[in-house]
Design an enzyme around this catalytic site. Sequence first.
Site, PDB file in Angstrom:
ATOM      1  N   PRO A 188       0.791  -1.231   0.000  1.00 14.69           N
ATOM      2  CA  PRO A 188       0.000   0.000   0.000  1.00 14.69           C
ATOM      3  C   PRO A 188       0.824   1.284   0.000  1.00 14.69           C
ATOM      4  CG  PRO A 188       0.204  -0.799   2.233  1.00 14.69           C
ATOM      5  CD  PRO A 188       0.965  -1.772   1.353  1.00 14.69           C
ATOM      6  N   GLU A 189       2.138   1.180  -0.205  1.00 12.02           N
ATOM      7  CA  GLU A 189       2.998   2.351  -0.028  1.00 12.02           C
ATOM      8  C   GLU A 189       2.554   3.557  -0.867  1.00 12.02           C
ATOM      9  OE1 GLU A 189       5.559  -1.172   1.144  1.00 12.02           O
ATOM     10  OE2 GLU A 189       4.030  -0.741  -0.347  1.00 12.02           O
TER      11      GLU A 189
END
Length: 258
Positions: A147-148
């Site tokens: 999810p960065e």
Amino acid sequence: MSSPDPDGWVRTARDGAVLTVTLDRADQLNAQTPATWAALRAVGEQLDGDVRVVVVRGAGRAFSAGLDRTLFSPDPGVTGGLADLGSMPPEQAQERIRGFQAAFRWLRSPGVVSVAAVQGHAIGAGAQLALACDLRVFAEDAQLRLPEATLGLVPDLTGTSTLVELVGYSRAVEICLTGRAVGAAEAVAVGLANAAVPVDQLEATVADLTAALLGPDVDAARETLALLRSAVRAEPAKQDAAERAAQVRRLAALAVRN
């Protein structure tokens, strides 16, 4: 707030030619910190030449839920934090991230096959730790997420090169930019995982796989592994550097916003 003794966060156990590395923060879903990475890096630096298989697992119900979010606290009392990376000179920040990456990259050391035994959450740094291994066995409850980008960052712990190798460019784009969860069945279908098994069979399945990996002649196995790795076109060192540079730019931008 100071970090607890990092020696208690990563456990190792040796059984002949097999080394098992366990993230041991079950109460925190094995959330990772720079202390975790220092301990993992030390394991790699001290790797015995007789080790042929490294198994990476997480204690409790999760493989690793990613970064310990307290690391981004601006509180100067938090030791080992990451909030200051965005305000460092780029070269200094990249050098620090290079040290973090070393905790992951050794899992593809010459002559060693690494296997991730993944249950529950494998998010962010946890997903990249699984991706750092040669092989992945998922329990049926496993969910991998990167999810960065949805947090304004990039995956920078050696995960991008392996992800593209495994699933191809377009699927890697979709997984990273949406940050969605990839379940066990899909992970097998797209090549992220070698197998998906019931939770209560994960340990036995990994043990059987490990035994099979130890079957061939040691020199033949290592020569074959070297050939297979050289056949992959990605250049890990350059990719790692690209990750570092991109993350430092993101951190600097976020620092200015805050």
